[in-house]
Design a protein around this motif. Structure first.
Motif, PDB file in Angstrom:
ATOM      1  N   GLY A 117       3.590  -6.006  23.378  1.00 60.98           N
ATOM      2  CA  GLY A 117       3.436  -7.530  23.816  1.00 60.98           C
ATOM      3  C   GLY A 117       4.020  -7.758  25.235  1.00 60.98           C
ATOM      4  O   GLY A 117       3.627  -8.655  25.922  1.00 60.98           O
ATOM      5  N   SER A 118       4.739  -6.850  25.727  1.00 60.20           N
ATOM      6  CA  SER A 118       5.325  -7.085  27.053  1.00 60.20           C
ATOM      7  C   SER A 118       4.335  -7.090  28.261  1.00 60.20           C
ATOM      8  O   SER A 118       3.586  -6.268  28.134  1.00 60.20           O
ATOM      9  CB  SER A 118       6.381  -5.920  27.411  1.00 60.20           C
ATOM     10  N   PRO A 119       4.456  -8.172  29.164  1.00 64.43           N
ATOM     11  CA  PRO A 119       3.671  -8.149  30.187  1.00 64.43           C
ATOM     12  C   PRO A 119       3.843  -7.064  31.528  1.00 64.43           C
ATOM     13  O   PRO A 119       3.183  -6.807  32.245  1.00 64.43           O
ATOM     14  CB  PRO A 119       3.985  -9.467  30.750  1.00 64.43           C
ATOM     15  N   ASP A 120       5.133  -6.486  30.864  1.00 64.19           N
ATOM     16  CA  ASP A 120       5.602  -5.274  32.143  1.00 64.19           C
ATOM     17  C   ASP A 120       5.498  -3.804  31.345  1.00 64.19           C
ATOM     18  O   ASP A 120       6.266  -2.957  31.606  1.00 64.19           O
ATOM     19  CB  ASP A 120       6.872  -5.609  32.685  1.00 64.19           C
ATOM     20  N   ALA A 121       4.680  -3.743  30.140  1.00 63.06           N
ATOM     21  CA  ALA A 121       4.773  -2.329  29.299  1.00 63.06           C
ATOM     22  C   ALA A 121       4.641  -1.133  30.215  1.00 63.06           C
ATOM     23  O   ALA A 121       5.233  -0.239  30.172  1.00 63.06           O
ATOM     24  CB  ALA A 121       3.670  -2.818  28.200  1.00 63.06           C
ATOM     25  N   HIS A 122       3.645  -1.320  31.296  1.00 60.92           N
ATOM     26  CA  HIS A 122       3.317  -0.085  31.891  1.00 60.92           C
ATOM     27  C   HIS A 122       4.572   0.372  32.635  1.00 60.92           C
ATOM     28  O   HIS A 122       4.668   1.614  32.848  1.00 60.92           O
ATOM     29  CB  HIS A 122       2.133  -0.423  32.854  1.00 60.92           C
TER      30      HIS A 122
END
Length: 311
Positions: A117-122
């Motif tokens: 769910g993190s917007p910075d997962a990449h």
């Protein structure tokens, strides 16, 4: 002292997806193209040959656990490989059979996927190994079994239990993986005692006015030796890693919408909201105020997605 691995997994915010039992009979194979979601597999009985992306094929056996933090394509082949390939047959909710049901059974796998769910997962996923393969992982097998059981059930507090189980599964898989042989990333950095000291201090106090010299002192290394060793192990120069981590924390705070801009700025090492806004816009491409609004809209429109992974 901070725990960088636990903090990265926490920021990833894993969410449950779909899990099931897959059985193989005779000659069988499964190929899928996916969109980068995390994938796990536990071999309960038998064996199979697994190919993930462009990595070499590997044989997976009973007791093995496989985790791919970002899966795009994979191929599973039953062993033995001879004979005509049978059909895929759903036999019950959460269970599928591959091959010829009249042929001998040769594999029973627990497979599934989840989401970050993190917007910075990449960025966070790029710090993890592209594939984890652990043998004799009884604890992981038990945890994944609990996860699959919880996915199928409709018990109270289901989402909270699933989130906690995914946190534990990820941490357990990462901490028992052979980190000294890990590819470039956070596991390899933490396996180096010198670098681990500086990583823990950086994570414990991201707001400090860090320099390469001060981080090198934490590692008891010269500036040049620390820089080369850090970049080779982690995959980023030290100051780029610091900026990336600060921005990951900032995105998390903006997503939670609890702190104001000045408070966020102070927590991650910027003296003012304007200085933070400038750095964030340069790194992310949009101002933090706009990013906060976009995340609020994304959260409001998000719906759980169920998808079949290996059948």
């Amino acid at each position: 002292m901070s725990d960088p691995l636990a903090e990265i997994v926490s920021l990833l915010r894993p969410r449950a997806g779909h899990g099931k039992i897959a059985r193989g009979f005779g000659a069988w194979q499964v190929s899928r193209e996916l969109t980068g979601e995390p994938f796990y597999c536990v071999v309960l009985d038998g064996s199979a040959r697994l190919t993930v992306g462009s990595l070499p094929p590997m044989e997976i056996k009973a007791g093995d656990f496989v985790l791919v933090p970002a899966l795009f394509d994979f191929h599973v082949l039953g062993l033995p490989e001879k004979g005509s390939i049978g059909a895929d047959i759903p036999v019950a909710p959460g269970e599928v059979c591959h091959g010829d049901l009249e042929a001998p059974a040769n594999a029973r796998l627990l497979v599934g996927h989840f989401y970050f769910g993190s917007p910075d997962a990449h960025l966070l996923v790029s710090l993890l190994p592209s594939l984890l393969h652990v043998r004799g992982a009884e604890r992981l097998s038990t945890l994944v079994g609990l996860l699959t059981d919880e996915i199928r059930a409709a018990r109270p507090a289901r989402d909270m239990v699933l989130a906690r189980l995914l946190d534990v599964i990820l941490l357990e898989a990462l901490r028992i993986a052979p980190s000294e042989k890990a590819p470039t990333g956070i596991l390899r950095g933490l396996a180096d005692e010198r670098l681990a000291a500086s990583l823990r201090r950086l994570h414990a106090d991201p707001a400090r006015d860090w320099t390469i010299e001060s981080l090198a002192r934490e590692a008891a290394l010269s500036r040049s030796a620390f820089f080369k060793r850090f970049r080779a192990a982690v995959g980023l120069p030290p100051m780029e890693y610091l900026t990336a981590w600060r921005m990951a924390l900032a995105k998390d705070h903006l997503r939670d919408q609890v702190l104001g801009m000045q408070e966020i700025a102070e927590r991650i090492g910027y003296g003012s909201a304007s200085a933070f806004s400038t750095a964030f816009t340069r790194f992310v491409g949009v101002p933090p105020s706009r990013y906060e609004v976009e995340q609020k809209q994304a959260i409001a429109s998000w719906r759980p997605i169920s998808a079949v992974v290996a059948g």
